[in-house]
Design a protein around this motif. Sequence first.
Motif, PDB file in Angstrom:
ATOM      1  N   PRO A   1     -12.426  27.426  -3.521  1.00  0.00           N
ATOM      2  CA  PRO A   1     -12.698  28.243  -2.341  1.00  0.00           C
ATOM      3  C   PRO A   1     -14.122  28.085  -1.812  1.00  0.00           C
ATOM      4  CG  PRO A   1     -12.860  29.595  -4.304  1.00  0.00           C
ATOM      5  CD  PRO A   1     -12.459  28.215  -4.764  1.00  0.00           C
ATOM      6  N   SER A   2     -15.020  27.558  -2.647  1.00  0.00           N
ATOM      7  CA  SER A   2     -16.441  27.590  -2.289  1.00  0.00           C
ATOM      8  C   SER A   2     -16.964  26.276  -1.726  1.00  0.00           C
ATOM      9  CB  SER A   2     -17.260  27.942  -3.533  1.00  0.00           C
ATOM     10  OG  SER A   2     -17.278  26.836  -4.419  1.00  0.00           O
ATOM     11  N   GLY A   3     -16.212  25.188  -1.887  1.00  0.00           N
ATOM     12  CA  GLY A   3     -16.716  23.888  -1.439  1.00  0.00           C
ATOM     13  C   GLY A   3     -17.520  23.170  -2.505  1.00  0.00           C
ATOM     14  N   ALA A   4     -17.560  23.724  -3.724  1.00  0.00           N
ATOM     15  CA  ALA A   4     -18.346  23.092  -4.784  1.00  0.00           C
ATOM     16  C   ALA A   4     -17.674  21.835  -5.321  1.00  0.00           C
ATOM     17  CB  ALA A   4     -18.588  24.081  -5.924  1.00  0.00           C
TER      18      ALA A   4
ATOM     19  N   TRP B   1     -19.667  35.143  -1.835  1.00  0.00           N
ATOM     20  CA  TRP B   1     -19.526  34.944  -0.389  1.00  0.00           C
ATOM     21  C   TRP B   1     -19.132  33.503  -0.048  1.00  0.00           C
ATOM     22  CZ3 TRP B   1     -22.770  31.317   1.857  1.00  0.00           C
ATOM     23  CH2 TRP B   1     -23.868  30.910   1.087  1.00  0.00           C
ATOM     24  N   ARG B   2     -19.499  32.570  -0.922  1.00  0.00           N
ATOM     25  CA  ARG B   2     -19.146  31.171  -0.652  1.00  0.00           C
ATOM     26  C   ARG B   2     -17.633  30.948  -0.679  1.00  0.00           C
ATOM     27  NH1 ARG B   2     -23.340  27.600  -0.782  1.00  0.00           N
ATOM     28  NH2 ARG B   2     -25.262  28.325  -1.746  1.00  0.00           N
ATOM     29  N   ALA B   3     -16.932  31.847  -1.362  1.00  0.00           N
ATOM     30  CA  ALA B   3     -15.487  31.689  -1.521  1.00  0.00           C
ATOM     31  C   ALA B   3     -14.735  31.859  -0.205  1.00  0.00           C
ATOM     32  CB  ALA B   3     -14.963  32.692  -2.550  1.00  0.00           C
ATOM     33  N   LEU B   4     -15.424  32.257   0.864  1.00  0.00           N
ATOM     34  CA  LEU B   4     -14.752  32.404   2.161  1.00  0.00           C
ATOM     35  C   LEU B   4     -14.766  31.102   2.955  1.00  0.00           C
ATOM     36  CD1 LEU B   4     -16.272  35.835   3.264  1.00  0.00           C
ATOM     37  CD2 LEU B   4     -14.139  35.411   2.052  1.00  0.00           C
ATOM     38  N   SER B   5     -15.505  30.092   2.465  1.00  0.00           N
ATOM     39  CA  SER B   5     -15.796  28.943   3.331  1.00  0.00           C
ATOM     40  C   SER B   5     -14.672  27.916   3.440  1.00  0.00           C
ATOM     41  CB  SER B   5     -17.077  28.253   2.855  1.00  0.00           C
ATOM     42  OG  SER B   5     -16.884  27.700   1.560  1.00  0.00           O
ATOM     43  N   GLN B   6     -13.838  27.760   2.409  1.00  0.00           N
ATOM     44  CA  GLN B   6     -12.910  26.619   2.404  1.00  0.00           C
ATOM     45  C   GLN B   6     -11.476  27.019   2.770  1.00  0.00           C
ATOM     46  OE1 GLN B   6     -14.318  23.523   2.027  1.00  0.00           O
ATOM     47  NE2 GLN B   6     -16.152  24.816   2.107  1.00  0.00           N
ATOM     48  N   TRP B   7     -11.315  27.873   3.791  1.00  0.00           N
ATOM     49  CA  TRP B   7      -9.982  28.363   4.155  1.00  0.00           C
ATOM     50  C   TRP B   7      -9.071  27.247   4.662  1.00  0.00           C
ATOM     51  CZ3 TRP B   7      -9.213  27.303   9.250  1.00  0.00           C
ATOM     52  CH2 TRP B   7     -10.369  27.105  10.021  1.00  0.00           C
ATOM     53  N   ARG B   8      -9.638  26.096   5.024  1.00  0.00           N
ATOM     54  CA  ARG B   8      -8.777  25.002   5.495  1.00  0.00           C
ATOM     55  C   ARG B   8      -7.877  24.462   4.386  1.00  0.00           C
ATOM     56  NH1 ARG B   8     -13.520  24.051   7.721  1.00  0.00           N
ATOM     57  NH2 ARG B   8     -13.750  24.028   9.979  1.00  0.00           N
ATOM     58  N   SER B   9      -8.373  24.502   3.147  1.00  0.00           N
ATOM     59  CA  SER B   9      -7.583  23.898   2.069  1.00  0.00           C
ATOM     60  C   SER B   9      -7.208  24.873   0.951  1.00  0.00           C
ATOM     61  CB  SER B   9      -8.348  22.726   1.448  1.00  0.00           C
ATOM     62  OG  SER B   9      -9.459  23.183   0.693  1.00  0.00           O
TER      63      SER B   9
ATOM     64  N   THR C   1     -23.378  25.407  -6.142  1.00  0.00           N
ATOM     65  CA  THR C   1     -22.559  26.254  -5.270  1.00  0.00           C
ATOM     66  C   THR C   1     -21.288  26.753  -5.960  1.00  0.00           C
ATOM     67  OG1 THR C   1     -21.540  24.279  -4.329  1.00  0.00           O
ATOM     68  CG2 THR C   1     -23.374  25.224  -3.118  1.00  0.00           C
ATOM     69  N   CYS C   2     -20.984  26.234  -7.159  1.00  0.00           N
ATOM     70  CA  CYS C   2     -19.788  26.680  -7.888  1.00  0.00           C
ATOM     71  C   CYS C   2     -19.923  28.164  -8.205  1.00  0.00           C
ATOM     72  CB  CYS C   2     -19.630  25.879  -9.186  1.00  0.00           C
ATOM     73  SG  CYS C   2     -18.294  26.470 -10.243  1.00  0.00           S
ATOM     74  N   ILE C   3     -18.848  28.943  -7.897  1.00  0.00           N
ATOM     75  CA  ILE C   3     -18.905  30.389  -8.153  1.00  0.00           C
ATOM     76  C   ILE C   3     -18.314  30.733  -9.525  1.00  0.00           C
ATOM     77  CG2 ILE C   3     -18.792  30.921  -5.681  1.00  0.00           C
ATOM     78  CD1 ILE C   3     -15.882  31.788  -6.080  1.00  0.00           C
ATOM     79  N   GLY C   4     -17.750  29.725 -10.200  1.00  0.00           N
ATOM     80  CA  GLY C   4     -17.203  29.966 -11.538  1.00  0.00           C
ATOM     81  C   GLY C   4     -15.919  30.756 -11.536  1.00  0.00           C
ATOM     82  N   CYS C   5     -15.013  30.499 -10.563  1.00  0.00           N
ATOM     83  CA  CYS C   5     -13.747  31.249 -10.501  1.00  0.00           C
ATOM     84  C   CYS C   5     -12.674  30.627 -11.389  1.00  0.00           C
ATOM     85  CB  CYS C   5     -13.238  31.371  -9.064  1.00  0.00           C
ATOM     86  SG  CYS C   5     -12.588  29.828  -8.361  1.00  0.00           S
ATOM     87  N   LYS C   6     -12.882  29.392 -11.800  1.00  0.00           N
ATOM     88  CA  LYS C   6     -12.012  28.672 -12.749  1.00  0.00           C
ATOM     89  C   LYS C   6     -10.659  28.261 -12.159  1.00  0.00           C
ATOM     90  CE  LYS C   6     -13.886  31.635 -16.406  1.00  0.00           C
ATOM     91  NZ  LYS C   6     -13.974  32.970 -15.776  1.00  0.00           N
ATOM     92  N   LEU C   7     -10.432  28.516 -10.866  1.00  0.00           N
ATOM     93  CA  LEU C   7      -9.126  28.167 -10.293  1.00  0.00           C
ATOM     94  C   LEU C   7      -8.875  26.661 -10.361  1.00  0.00           C
ATOM     95  CD1 LEU C   7      -6.573  29.153  -8.865  1.00  0.00           C
ATOM     96  CD2 LEU C   7      -7.779  29.015  -6.694  1.00  0.00           C
ATOM     97  N   CYS C   8      -9.934  25.846 -10.223  1.00  0.00           N
ATOM     98  CA  CYS C   8      -9.772  24.387 -10.281  1.00  0.00           C
ATOM     99  C   CYS C   8      -9.199  23.960 -11.630  1.00  0.00           C
ATOM    100  CB  CYS C   8     -11.089  23.677  -9.988  1.00  0.00           C
ATOM    101  SG  CYS C   8     -12.438  24.152 -11.088  1.00  0.00           S
ATOM    102  N   SER C   9      -9.622  24.663 -12.697  1.00  0.00           N
ATOM    103  CA  SER C   9      -9.110  24.274 -14.018  1.00  0.00           C
ATOM    104  C   SER C   9      -7.623  24.607 -14.130  1.00  0.00           C
ATOM    105  CB  SER C   9      -9.903  24.965 -15.125  1.00  0.00           C
ATOM    106  OG  SER C   9      -9.657  26.359 -15.128  1.00  0.00           O
ATOM    107  N   TRP C  10      -7.192  25.652 -13.424  1.00  0.00           N
ATOM    108  CA  TRP C  10      -5.755  25.984 -13.411  1.00  0.00           C
ATOM    109  C   TRP C  10      -4.992  24.917 -12.631  1.00  0.00           C
ATOM    110  CZ3 TRP C  10      -5.255  31.921 -11.948  1.00  0.00           C
ATOM    111  CH2 TRP C  10      -5.965  32.673 -12.891  1.00  0.00           C
TER     112      TRP C  10
END
Lengths: 321, 245
Positions: free
Chosen positions: B95-98, A69-77, B114-123
């Motif tokens: 996407p999470s602000g982590a 659910w946290r993945a919805l928070s940073q839509w600005r960037s 708060t990291c969700i472990g999506c790994k996009l940052c590493s890409w």
Amino acid sequence: MHPAYSVIFFTTSSGAGYGMLGLLGGLTLAGRLPPNSVFGLLAFGLALFLITAGLLSSTLHLGHPERAWRALSQWRSSWLAREGVAAVVTYAPTMAAAVAWVILGRNTGAWGLVAAGMALGAAITVVCTGMIYASLKPIPRWNNGWVVPIYLAFSLATGSVCLVPVTRLLGLEVFHLTVWIAVISGAIAWGLKLGYWRHIDRARGLMTVARAVGMEHLGEVRQLEGPHSGANFVMREMGYRVARKHARKLRRIGLTVGGGAIIMLIVAALFVGPVVDLGLSILAVFATATAIFIERWLFFAEAEHSAMLYYGQGLGQNDAG
Amino acid sequence: MTSLPTTPPEKKLGLVIDLDICVGCHACAVNCKEWNTGGEAGPLTDKDPYGADPEGVWFNRVHTYEAGSGADSRTVYFPRSCLHCEEPACVTVCPSGASYKRDTDGIVLVNYDTCIGCKLCSWACPYGAREYDQAEGVMKKCTLCVDRIYDEEIEEGRRVPACVSTCPAGARHFGDLGDPGSDVSKLVAGRGGYELMPELGYKPVNRYLPPRARKTEAGAANDAGPGQGAELSGFLAWVDRTLSR
């Protein structure tokens, strides 16, 4: 790049679902779909199933799915957050349109506009999916203008192929129109894919190891010894490479099976009777699913990441094996 | 917030790595692992650490390259870690602000809670600086030893990242690269320090100092790198010229 099955399934399954919503919305706005409750139930049910299964699958590759659910928070960037928000928001007009259609038996007037909003939401979600990849500068095979149009075209193509058997099953008049939309969008999608493959094959020698380490003035630079004896996350995630000869073969298989699906649909629409054409259109769904899986697997497996330059792999090589 | 700070950070803390001096001993990488696995950024978990095929999370990796060919070739040791970029796409794609970049000193960090472990940052990192921790399900990266450089319990001269404190050759330097008067900035100016892959636009803060030009038998520098000899003048320049003959 490592082709994770959860992400392949997500982008292809949700992509088809959003394509169905786009097509349903467009055809409704054009007044081409009767408010047939059974059709509404099947079409919306299938689209929502494909979308929801894909979205759930995408959380499987997370290290912490409970924090999704946290993945919805940073839509600005973040394009990934934008995709999440667009996906969630699109559920609202979709559910409203589905309820009006299936239960109230209405899909005209204001409900047509709701369906149009649903189609718009679906398109925006797919654009966001494409932009996640297209915005990544370290991966030149994604960071180009082909990626978003291809995601959109395949979404509509696969979604409309899925809708064809439903329209045929219920004997709707719109069957033929749906077939032609599937045929044309499929041809456009594979045409764009051919252009993309040509583009990435031509973009060779994009960056050398010498330039990546800033030592071009010393001549050619080769990795003499790796920093570690085993593998690591970067090598597994970014260093996945598919042998060039296998990639060629897989491209041909994908194109043949995908093209075969298009031909099956044309045959179903023009030449054969009601029972055979239902069978053919169902077969076309499976052929399309196979082809899109191959297409998406290659999208990842053929993508090279600049981090591998530091491990001695130049960008724009694609000739392992 | 994964949007970048709107005002430039007060400081641009970073590393300057001297490729002319580095001897490839991996002490920086080992001490980095040692400090960080027990520090705030830890643990840096390993898979099969005592087995036949160990692998794990490291923030610093030392590559060995061969540059040039024939008699002119040389071995260059190349430590690679997070460059604490001014335009870190690893932060903005999160996407999470982590992931975030600190507005005080420019350090790029990950909030493990708060990291969700999506790994996009590493890409999104062109330099391969981020390493995913499979056991913990979160992304990890160099913190520039943020739990060390501000620790007042540590004596002042030792408040530097673990990699810098341990380098036996003096090849690693730490400081404020946003201040043109700092020692590291002067070093970069004098030696022609450069950033990695500037064409990608990430604006790395860390700088690398190029291997110095070598002398051929005839005495001339055979491959003058950027900024070579810029710091010599007067008597020293005369000594340099005389000895170079």
